[in-house]
Design a protein around this motif. Sequence first.
Motif, PDB file in Angstrom:
ATOM      1  N   ALA A  59       0.849  -1.199   0.000  1.00  0.00           N
ATOM      2  CA  ALA A  59       0.000   0.000   0.000  1.00  0.00           C
ATOM      3  C   ALA A  59       0.878   1.239   0.000  1.00  0.00           C
ATOM      4  N   PRO A  60       0.331   2.358  -0.449  1.00  0.00           N
ATOM      5  CA  PRO A  60       1.058   3.629  -0.300  1.00  0.00           C
ATOM      6  C   PRO A  60       1.225   3.974   1.172  1.00  0.00           C
ATOM      7  N   PRO A  61       2.022   4.976   1.503  1.00  0.00           N
ATOM      8  CA  PRO A  61       2.120   5.416   2.900  1.00  0.00           C
ATOM      9  C   PRO A  61       0.758   5.811   3.452  1.00  0.00           C
ATOM     10  N   TYR A  62       0.558   5.562   4.733  1.00  0.00           N
ATOM     11  CA  TYR A  62      -0.758   5.763   5.351  1.00  0.00           C
ATOM     12  C   TYR A  62      -1.262   7.194   5.196  1.00  0.00           C
ATOM     13  N   ASP A  63      -0.344   8.187   5.198  1.00  0.00           N
ATOM     14  CA  ASP A  63      -0.776   9.582   5.245  1.00  0.00           C
ATOM     15  C   ASP A  63      -1.174  10.155   3.892  1.00  0.00           C
ATOM     16  N   VAL A  64      -1.124   9.345   2.832  1.00  0.00           N
ATOM     17  CA  VAL A  64      -1.604   9.821   1.532  1.00  0.00           C
ATOM     18  C   VAL A  64      -2.850   9.045   1.088  1.00  0.00           C
ATOM     19  N   ILE A  65      -3.376   8.193   1.968  1.00  0.00           N
ATOM     20  CA  ILE A  65      -4.511   7.338   1.623  1.00  0.00           C
ATOM     21  C   ILE A  65      -5.811   7.985   2.092  1.00  0.00           C
ATOM     22  N   ASP A  66      -6.739   8.202   1.163  1.00  0.00           N
ATOM     23  CA  ASP A  66      -8.046   8.723   1.549  1.00  0.00           C
ATOM     24  C   ASP A  66      -9.019   7.557   1.765  1.00  0.00           C
TER      25      ASP A  66
ATOM     26  N   VAL B   1      -1.579  -4.769   3.698  1.00  0.00           N
ATOM     27  CA  VAL B   1      -0.956  -4.090   4.841  1.00  0.00           C
ATOM     28  C   VAL B   1      -1.766  -2.893   5.315  1.00  0.00           C
ATOM     29  N   ILE B   2      -2.763  -2.453   4.557  1.00  0.00           N
ATOM     30  CA  ILE B   2      -3.626  -1.366   5.008  1.00  0.00           C
ATOM     31  C   ILE B   2      -4.258  -1.701   6.344  1.00  0.00           C
ATOM     32  N   ARG B   3      -4.529  -2.989   6.607  1.00  0.00           N
ATOM     33  CA  ARG B   3      -5.158  -3.388   7.872  1.00  0.00           C
ATOM     34  C   ARG B   3      -4.211  -3.205   9.052  1.00  0.00           C
ATOM     35  N   LEU B   4      -2.925  -3.031   8.764  1.00  0.00           N
ATOM     36  CA  LEU B   4      -1.955  -2.757   9.819  1.00  0.00           C
ATOM     37  C   LEU B   4      -1.690  -1.260   9.947  1.00  0.00           C
ATOM     38  N   VAL B   5      -1.410  -0.597   8.826  1.00  0.00           N
ATOM     39  CA  VAL B   5      -0.963   0.796   8.886  1.00  0.00           C
ATOM     40  C   VAL B   5      -2.104   1.790   9.017  1.00  0.00           C
ATOM     41  N   LEU B   6      -3.305   1.424   8.530  1.00  0.00           N
ATOM     42  CA  LEU B   6      -4.447   2.344   8.593  1.00  0.00           C
ATOM     43  C   LEU B   6      -5.740   1.536   8.671  1.00  0.00           C
TER      44      LEU B   6
ATOM     45  N   SER C  92       6.192   1.713   9.034  1.00  0.00           N
ATOM     46  CA  SER C  92       6.631   2.491   7.877  1.00  0.00           C
ATOM     47  C   SER C  92       7.968   3.141   8.202  1.00  0.00           C
ATOM     48  N   PRO C  93       8.869   3.236   7.221  1.00  0.00           N
ATOM     49  CA  PRO C  93      10.194   3.789   7.505  1.00  0.00           C
ATOM     50  C   PRO C  93      10.234   5.309   7.484  1.00  0.00           C
ATOM     51  N   ILE C  94      11.184   5.871   8.209  1.00  0.00           N
ATOM     52  CA  ILE C  94      11.554   7.271   8.058  1.00  0.00           C
ATOM     53  C   ILE C  94      12.436   7.359   6.799  1.00  0.00           C
ATOM     54  N   PHE C  95      12.312   8.424   6.045  1.00  0.00           N
ATOM     55  CA  PHE C  95      13.118   8.620   4.841  1.00  0.00           C
ATOM     56  C   PHE C  95      14.257   9.577   5.193  1.00  0.00           C
TER      57      PHE C  95
ATOM     58  N   PRO D   9       9.631   8.791  -5.673  1.00  0.00           N
ATOM     59  CA  PRO D   9       8.313   8.363  -5.194  1.00  0.00           C
ATOM     60  C   PRO D   9       8.309   8.163  -3.680  1.00  0.00           C
ATOM     61  N   LYS D  10       7.100   7.948  -3.156  1.00  0.00           N
ATOM     62  CA  LYS D  10       6.944   7.570  -1.760  1.00  0.00           C
ATOM     63  C   LYS D  10       7.373   6.107  -1.580  1.00  0.00           C
ATOM     64  N   ILE D  11       7.624   5.715  -0.326  1.00  0.00           N
ATOM     65  CA  ILE D  11       8.025   4.345  -0.016  1.00  0.00           C
ATOM     66  C   ILE D  11       6.785   3.531   0.323  1.00  0.00           C
ATOM     67  N   LEU D  12       6.593   2.409  -0.346  1.00  0.00           N
ATOM     68  CA  LEU D  12       5.443   1.565  -0.083  1.00  0.00           C
ATOM     69  C   LEU D  12       5.458   1.030   1.351  1.00  0.00           C
ATOM     70  N   SER D  13       4.278   0.894   1.925  1.00  0.00           N
ATOM     71  CA  SER D  13       4.140   0.166   3.189  1.00  0.00           C
ATOM     72  C   SER D  13       4.031  -1.324   2.888  1.00  0.00           C
ATOM     73  N   GLY D  14       4.677  -2.130   3.718  1.00  0.00           N
ATOM     74  CA  GLY D  14       4.589  -3.585   3.569  1.00  0.00           C
ATOM     75  C   GLY D  14       5.848  -4.230   3.044  1.00  0.00           C
ATOM     76  N   LEU D  15       6.849  -3.437   2.669  1.00  0.00           N
ATOM     77  CA  LEU D  15       8.107  -4.041   2.202  1.00  0.00           C
ATOM     78  C   LEU D  15       8.819  -4.715   3.371  1.00  0.00           C
ATOM     79  N   THR D  16       8.930  -4.011   4.473  1.00  0.00           N
ATOM     80  CA  THR D  16       9.526  -4.557   5.697  1.00  0.00           C
ATOM     81  C   THR D  16       8.789  -3.959   6.894  1.00  0.00           C
ATOM     82  N   ILE D  17       8.740  -4.719   7.973  1.00  0.00           N
ATOM     83  CA  ILE D  17       8.228  -4.267   9.261  1.00  0.00           C
ATOM     84  C   ILE D  17       9.309  -4.521  10.290  1.00  0.00           C
ATOM     85  N   ASN D  18       9.519  -3.559  11.181  1.00  0.00           N
ATOM     86  CA  ASN D  18      10.577  -3.685  12.175  1.00  0.00           C
ATOM     87  C   ASN D  18       9.965  -3.952  13.543  1.00  0.00           C
ATOM     88  N   PRO D  19      10.067  -5.197  14.057  1.00  0.00           N
ATOM     89  CA  PRO D  19       9.504  -5.496  15.385  1.00  0.00           C
ATOM     90  C   PRO D  19      10.348  -4.880  16.489  1.00  0.00           C
ATOM     91  N   LEU D  20       9.661  -4.367  17.509  1.00  0.00           N
ATOM     92  CA  LEU D  20      10.362  -3.657  18.583  1.00  0.00           C
ATOM     93  C   LEU D  20      10.220  -4.363  19.925  1.00  0.00           C
TER      94      LEU D  20
END
Length: 442
Positions: free
Chosen positions: A25-32, A47-52, A150-153, A431-442
Amino acid sequence: MAEIKGFRAIRYNLDELDEPADVLAPPYDVIDADEQAELYEKHPANVIRLVLNRQHDSDTAENSRYTRARRHLMDWLARGLLRQDNQPGLYAHHQTFTDAHGNEHTRKGFLGAVRLATYDEEVVLPHERTLRGPKVDRLELMKACDANMSPIFFLYDDPERKVDALLEANLEESQELDVTTDHDGIRHRTWPVFDADAQAEIARVLEDSQLLIADGHHRYETALAYRDFRREVAEESVENAPYEYVMAFMVNIHDPGLQVFGTHRVVHGVEDFDMGELLSALEDSEVFKVRRLSKEHVDEPLHLNDQLTEAGESAPSFMLLSQEAEGPILVQYTGDESADIFDEETPDQVRRLDVAILHEGIIDRMLGINKEAQEAKTNLRYIKKLDGAVAARKDDDVQLVVLMNPTPVEQVVEVCQSGGKMPQKSTFFYPKILSGLTINPL
C-alpha cells in the motif's frame, strides 16, 4: 555519530502470494477513504489493515483500529503470511519511475535500523515543524503493535557512493521482490543483504554522517516518544534494545535518481479575496516582479511547468492561476534575505526558499492566512500532481492556485544544517516508499 545496523525484518512470505503487489500500500498519510476501501478489497492480508485500519463508531479501548492491527499482525505471522528473517539484514530498495516529461529514473536506497537521537544531538536533522494529531495516532499504533510499520526517509552524504557498491555486491538475488504498482507504473525492487561484514562496512562508512529527514518527521518524533515510553516501563536500561532504533529508508544525496517535485498550493475560503488587489499589491511591491502570460496555454500543465522552471533558474519564482485572471501570472522575487517580508526569526537559509517567500511574503502578509491557518489548512490545501493543480483553477471553491518549483536538495541540506524550519509541504521526494516491504519489530 550515526549508528546504522541491520534488523530482522518481518516480510511477506512470497510463496503464499500470487501477486505480491496486492498486499502492499502507499504510505498511510496519503490514503483517503476511497483508496482505503479499495486496498481492503484488494487482498485480505493487505498491509492497510496494519498501517491504517478502519475506524468504527463502536470502537472501544479494547477493540479499536490499533488493537485490530495487532491482531492481524499476530494472525498473519502465525499463519505464515508474514515471517521474520532469522538473521539481521539491510534491504536494498530500487524504485524506477518516469517523470512528467517521460524521462526514466531509478532511485537507489536501502532499509535499515538507525539509532534514535534527539535533534539537539545534531545526528538527525529535521526541516519541518510537526503537528500533535498525527503523532498521537502513530504512537497509539506503535504501542499496540510494538513495531515500525513504515520507515523514516533519511538522506546521507556519500559522494563516492561506497554504500551502493557494498549493497549491490551482496544482494540475496534469490529473495528479490519485484512489483510494479498499477496506479502509477512505478517498479519497486527489494533484496536483502545478510552479509554481516558488508553491514559492518556500511555502518562504518556512515558513522560520521548527519542524517537529514526527507520525509517522516511525525513518525520520527513518534519513535522518540515510543522509545521514552519503553524506557519508563522497562525494569532496567537496555542500551541496544530494539526500541532504541527506528526503521529507515536511506538515500545518498548524490544518487542520480533522487528527485524532488513541487507541491502546489490552493487558496480557498479567504474572506473578501480579490485577485485584482493581490496583483496590484505584487506590482507595487519593491521585491516582486509580475509578468502576465498569454491565456493560450493556461490549461497546458507541461507548458506552464516549462515556463516556471525557466523563470526559477534566475530567481525564486511561482505561477498564479485564478478564474479572475485571464491568463497565468508569473511572479519572480527580486529581493534578498534582508527584505522585510520575513519574520525576524526566519534564518537566511530559509529566506532563500521559494516556499518561504510565498508563505511569508504573500500568503501571510498579503492574503492574511497566518501560520496557524496554514497548519490547520483553513484556507490552504496542497496538490502534488501538476495536472490536478492546473485543473483545480476551475473549481468553484478555489480562489487561487499557486504552481511551485521543487525545492533543490542542496537547499534542504542547508536548512537542516542551519536548524531552520521550512513551511509545510516544502519538499516532495518522489516516489513515496510503499508500506509492507519490511516491518521492524520492537
